[in-house]
Every structure is written in structure tokens, then in C-alpha cells.
Design a protein around this motif. Structure first.
Motif, short mmCIF file in Angstrom:
data_model
loop_
_atom_site.label_atom_id
_atom_site.label_comp_id
_atom_site.label_asym_id
_atom_site.label_seq_id
_atom_site.Cartn_x
_atom_site.Cartn_y
_atom_site.Cartn_z
N UNK A 76 0.83 -1.20 0.00
CA UNK A 76 0.00 0.00 0.00
C UNK A 76 0.87 1.26 0.00
N UNK A 77 0.51 2.22 -0.84
CA UNK A 77 1.25 3.47 -0.92
C UNK A 77 2.41 3.44 -1.89
N UNK A 78 2.76 2.24 -2.40
CA UNK A 78 3.87 2.13 -3.34
C UNK A 78 3.33 2.31 -4.76
N UNK A 79 4.14 1.94 -5.75
CA UNK A 79 3.70 2.09 -7.14
C UNK A 79 2.90 0.89 -7.64
N UNK A 126 -5.65 10.39 -1.23
CA UNK A 126 -5.83 9.24 -0.33
C UNK A 126 -4.65 9.06 0.63
N UNK A 127 -4.95 8.47 1.77
CA UNK A 127 -3.90 8.09 2.70
C UNK A 127 -2.93 7.13 2.03
N UNK A 128 -1.67 7.21 2.38
CA UNK A 128 -0.69 6.28 1.82
C UNK A 128 -0.70 4.93 2.54
N UNK A 129 -1.52 4.81 3.59
CA UNK A 129 -1.55 3.56 4.35
C UNK A 129 -2.93 2.91 4.41
N UNK A 130 -3.96 3.55 3.81
CA UNK A 130 -5.31 3.00 3.93
C UNK A 130 -6.09 3.19 2.63
#
Length: 262
Positions: A76-79, A126-130
Motif C-alpha cells: 500500500x502506498x507504493x507504485x 488518499x492516505x498512503x496507508x489506507x
């Protein structure tokens, strides 16, 4: 937006935190009339193989056009891509990380998109973790309400969908080789060997230097003894009658399994 498709949720979020409830809240904000069914939220953290198996075995029991939102997302949050997929049995929404590869292996993909249209996200930032809250729950709700797949983003080649690296089942001259693809809460070791390869035959599983007889039901083996059988999911599994095969054999996901057919 006059559709009322069923929505399912599968995650590794557990139930002690509010994450699952928040996702349902996002869905309700978009369309409170949607029926949301929990498949499970007890996938072991980051265990893509477990998520793949559970989703693959749950999907056939739902009506066509059901929207399955699945979030087991160590990247999550990556490419890694966020995707939505249409197949004959319905729709899939979640990360492109192999989570959907079990279903895709059994059902041709009709169309797939990368979720690039932030109009259908909860927020354009968006959140980078959710992403489960900010992208997947919102997109799934819109899709279930009648938004077309093509409106959600950019069409991608189905061949680009990530496939989880799981050893293939191979049959040759009375020997079937496969691997453990899932371990359930009872400690049953579920293989990727289809049950139709052993039904009506005499067979034994060879694993961890142990030979385990193939039987029909758990009670065909004495309490505490190892047994191999075809589970309700249709795959060969290794169990202990009133016990835990995983603890007894100390095996894990991906470990090799061999069946001798007589």
C-alpha cells in the motif's frame, strides 16, 4: 446509478480495530442500500496466498455481478496498481499484487482497469496507508451502484495482472506433485491438488518423510492420527482427526506435497 449489486469484503484487518467498520461507513455514504457481506477479516497479516485462496473459494457461491472488494496489501502506498476487474462471475476491486490470481486462473478476465479516476475515490488525496478506505471501498460502492468499469480508470491488459508464484500441480505416471496453498484455523494443510485426481482411487500423501493414507472423512482415522482427504473446497487436504496437522508436521505455505496413486 440504479444498480443494487451485492458487495463482499475480504481483508487482513482483523476485528479489534475500526478499519473494517470505516470501510463499511464509506460504502454507506455512497449508497446505504447496498448489501455488504463479510467474507473474512482474519487473513493472516500480509498473507497474499491465504487471501488468494479464501477469495477464490468464496466467489463461486455469490450471484453474478457481485462486487468483491479484497484488501491484503503489503505494498500500500507504493507504485503497485489499484485495479478493478470484470470476469464472468462479477467484479474484483483491490491491489494488483496477486490477490486475485486464483480467481483469474479459473475465470477469463473480460476487462480490467487501473483505478486512475479519483472522482470515484473517497478523496483525491488518499492516505498512503489506507487505500481500503480511500480508494477500494469507494470504488466498489460506485461499481455496485452502477458506474461502469471503464469510468473508473484506464483500461489495462489483463496479462499485466500479477499472478502469485505458486507451484503448479503436476501429474505423471501415478504420481501427483503439488504444494500447500492454504492453512485453515484448524491447522488443516490444504494443497493445490484437485480432489478429482484421487476420488475413486487408493492413494497416499508423502510429505515431511511421512506417508499419510487417503480416506473419505476425518473419523476414518483414529483420534490424533494424520489423514488425507478431499475437503469441502474440492482440494486434497492433510488433517489430524481432532488435532492440528500444521503443528504436527511443522509445514507451511508453499511446501511440496506428493501423492502416490495405486
Amino acid at each position: 446509478m440504479n444498480k443494487q449489486r451485492i458487495v463482499t469484503l475480504l481483508t487482513d484487518f482483523g476485528l479489534s480495530d475500526v478499519y473494517v467498520g470505516v470501510m463499511k461507513g464509506v460504502i454507506a455514504q455512497i449508497n446505504p442500500s447496498l448489501k455488504v457481506i463479510d467474507l473474512t477479516h482474519e487473513i493472516p497479516p500480509q498473507n497474499l496466498a491465504a487471501g488468494r485462496f479464501c477469495l477464490m473459494n468464496a466467489v463461486p457461491y455469490f450471484p453474478k455481478e457481485t462486487v468483491h472488494i479484497a484488501v491484503v496489501d503489503p505494498g500500500v502506498g507504493s507504485n503497485r496498481q489499484a485495479v478493478a476487474i470484470e470476469f464472468a462471475g462479477g467484479f474484483l476491486v483491490g491491489p494488483n499484487n496477486g490477490l486475485f490470481s486464483g480467481i483469474i486462473s479459473q475465470n477469463p478476465v473480460i476487462s480490467a482497469v487501473e483505478l486512475t479516476n479519483s472522482q470515484y475515490w473517497r478523496t483525491a488525496s488518499p492516505s498512503t496507508t489506507f487505500h481500503g478506505r480511500d480508494i477500494f471501498a469507494a470504488v466498489g460502492a460506485h461499481l455496485a451502484s452502477g458506474v461502469s468499469l471503464e469510468e473508473l480508470g484506464t483500461v489495462i491488459n489483463p496479462e499485466s495482472l500479477v499472478k502469485l508464484a505458486i507451484a503448479e500441480c503436476r501429474e505423471k505416471e501415478g504420481i501427483v506433485e503439488g504444494c500447500i496453498q492454504y492453512i485453515d484455523r484448524f491447522g488443516n494443510l490444504i494443497t493445490n491438488i484437485p480432489g478429482n485426481l484421487v476420488i475413486g482411487k487408493t492413494w497416499n500423501v508423502e510429505i515431511a518423510e511421512v506417508s499419510i493414507p487417503g480416506k473419505k472423512i476425518y473419523s476414518d482415522s483414529p483420534i490424533g492420527s494424520l489423514i488425507a482427504l478431499v475437503g469441502s473446497h474440492g482440494w486434497v487436504e492433510i488433517a489430524v482427526n481432532n488435532g492440528n496437522a500444521q503443528s504436527k508436521l511443522q509445514l507451511n505455505y508453499g511446501d511440496g506435497v506428493k501423492i502416490l496413486l495405486n
